[in-house]
Design a protein around this motif. Sequence first.
Motif, PDB file in Angstrom:
ATOM      1  N   GLY A   3     -21.684 -45.129 -24.694  1.00 47.88           N
ATOM      2  CA  GLY A   3     -21.145 -44.535 -25.919  1.00 47.88           C
ATOM      3  C   GLY A   3     -22.148 -44.470 -27.039  1.00 47.88           C
ATOM      4  O   GLY A   3     -23.354 -44.405 -26.798  1.00 47.88           O
ATOM      5  N   LEU A   4     -21.627 -44.464 -28.259  1.00 48.02           N
ATOM      6  CA  LEU A   4     -22.485 -44.334 -29.438  1.00 48.02           C
ATOM      7  C   LEU A   4     -22.038 -45.285 -30.549  1.00 48.02           C
ATOM      8  O   LEU A   4     -20.844 -45.507 -30.732  1.00 48.02           O
ATOM      9  N   VAL A   5     -23.026 -45.799 -31.256  1.00 49.20           N
ATOM     10  CA  VAL A   5     -22.779 -46.468 -32.532  1.00 49.20           C
ATOM     11  C   VAL A   5     -23.204 -45.455 -33.591  1.00 49.20           C
ATOM     12  O   VAL A   5     -24.337 -44.973 -33.550  1.00 49.20           O
ATOM     13  N   GLU A   6     -22.291 -45.100 -34.477  1.00 53.62           N
ATOM     14  CA  GLU A   6     -22.587 -44.051 -35.456  1.00 53.62           C
ATOM     15  C   GLU A   6     -22.152 -44.503 -36.845  1.00 53.62           C
ATOM     16  O   GLU A   6     -21.293 -45.381 -36.982  1.00 53.62           O
ATOM     17  N   ALA A   7     -22.765 -43.924 -37.860  1.00 51.22           N
ATOM     18  CA  ALA A   7     -22.405 -44.277 -39.233  1.00 51.22           C
ATOM     19  C   ALA A   7     -22.098 -43.016 -40.015  1.00 51.22           C
ATOM     20  O   ALA A   7     -22.575 -41.930 -39.680  1.00 51.22           O
ATOM     21  N   ASN A  54     -16.731 -45.821 -27.210  1.00 51.59           N
ATOM     22  CA  ASN A  54     -17.244 -45.973 -25.854  1.00 51.59           C
ATOM     23  C   ASN A  54     -16.773 -44.853 -24.935  1.00 51.59           C
ATOM     24  O   ASN A  54     -15.676 -44.333 -25.097  1.00 51.59           O
ATOM     25  N   ARG A  78     -13.844 -48.540 -29.982  1.00 56.13           N
ATOM     26  CA  ARG A  78     -13.914 -49.989 -29.810  1.00 56.13           C
ATOM     27  C   ARG A  78     -13.708 -50.739 -31.121  1.00 56.13           C
ATOM     28  O   ARG A  78     -12.990 -51.718 -31.188  1.00 56.13           O
ATOM     29  N   ARG A  79     -14.388 -50.262 -32.175  1.00 60.75           N
ATOM     30  CA  ARG A  79     -14.307 -50.962 -33.464  1.00 60.75           C
ATOM     31  C   ARG A  79     -14.913 -50.104 -34.564  1.00 60.75           C
ATOM     32  O   ARG A  79     -15.667 -49.174 -34.301  1.00 60.75           O
ATOM     33  N   PHE A  80     -14.578 -50.436 -35.770  1.00 59.57           N
ATOM     34  CA  PHE A  80     -15.196 -49.794 -36.925  1.00 59.57           C
ATOM     35  C   PHE A  80     -15.135 -50.759 -38.085  1.00 59.57           C
ATOM     36  O   PHE A  80     -14.367 -51.741 -38.069  1.00 59.57           O
ATOM     37  N   GLU A 137     -18.055 -47.736 -33.432  1.00 58.33           N
ATOM     38  CA  GLU A 137     -18.518 -47.717 -32.041  1.00 58.33           C
ATOM     39  C   GLU A 137     -17.442 -47.071 -31.191  1.00 58.33           C
ATOM     40  O   GLU A 137     -16.287 -47.500 -31.212  1.00 58.33           O
ATOM     41  N   LEU A 191     -19.208 -47.765 -40.248  1.00 54.06           N
ATOM     42  CA  LEU A 191     -19.943 -47.945 -38.995  1.00 54.06           C
ATOM     43  C   LEU A 191     -18.890 -47.972 -37.902  1.00 54.06           C
ATOM     44  O   LEU A 191     -17.858 -48.640 -38.046  1.00 54.06           O
TER      45      LEU A 191
END
Lengths: 198, 198
Positions: free
Chosen positions: A59-63, A78, A188-190, A76, A74
Amino acid sequence: MTVTADQVRQLREQTGAGMMECKKALVESAGDFDKAVDVLRKSGVAKAEKRGDRAASEGLVEAYIHPGSRVGVLIEVNCETDFVARTPEFADLVRNLAMQVAAAGADYVRREDVPSERVAKEREIFAAQLEGQGKPAAILDKIVTGKLEKFFAEVCLLEQPYVRDDKVTIGDLVTAAASRTGENLVVRRFVRFRLGKD
Amino acid sequence: MTVTADQVRQLREQTGAGMMECKKALVESAGDFDKAVDVLRKSGVAKAEKRGDRAASEGLVEAYIHPGSRVGVLIEVNCETDFVARTPEFADLVRNLAMQVAAAGADYVRREDVPSERVAKEREIFAAQLEGQGKPAAILDKIVTGKLEKFFAEVCLLEQPYVRDDKVTIGDLVTAAASRTGENLVVRRFVRFRLGKD
């Protein structure tokens, strides 16, 4: 019945589904384009739901930083493969989710994440608001449940109406993307920072 | 004694201090350039320390996504005025801090933020490692304290060596920027996401 390559291409472009799936859908709908789209949407969504068991660890972690740099998010998200993580469609989804969190805020991803104490407290407040109105218990319960649903739709990202199209929820948006990419997608989370605030 | 505009300009460029401060420092050091730098650094740092009481509620929320989008950081750094928040110098500091967190990780901003249970646990582990070596208690205590200092320098952002120049700590970096901007600067919080991990 014969399905032309051109029909398949057109259906792929509109739905993002795989070539073989599009061909099958067109055969199934006897060449009716709109019916074929429906076939794909139904099977696609059905798949997305079954897909829930498969591991989503790519996946990606993006802001997203809102202009002015006073609000930032922020996030994430998946998916199952690096291949899908690198598609523009997945990147778009993640960017839109980050913007949604910046614009609308949210405390949790899904209602299962809301601590039971918080749910109990909200329920208590709603019940107190209705006290002394002489309503029967069954009605009261219904109203409280309705208010709780509204509460979940406010604090849970996946239940929020999408800020750019309030006819769909964020959950719908994720399911549609899962359907098109053919993978299980999981927010997943933010986290959301507001300058000088929470 | 006379101070030339050229000397003032040169001193400003090197130290980032204000024009009047530079002029005063040059007068104080009787035109000795290096002494003037010392004067400014001393008064600058002294100011930065007194400054700690003033409210820092402006600033920037900034993000850094490491290429590949598998590691991301969201950070909030506060200053006192919107004016300083909009300077390139402050933006640079915030960006460098976000990159530091992405590269080196950190669990806390400062050592006061480390929960006392975690400190106690680390202390226990260090003591256990040294057990049975027959060292006197005073020495043991000294070694454990040394190991704890090292632990703080790893997990606290402000005590970490700066990844782009390990001769300074992140705390030094922030103090120097506070000195140059003339405001109290506070790293309020940060969060770091690693794809599929913590």
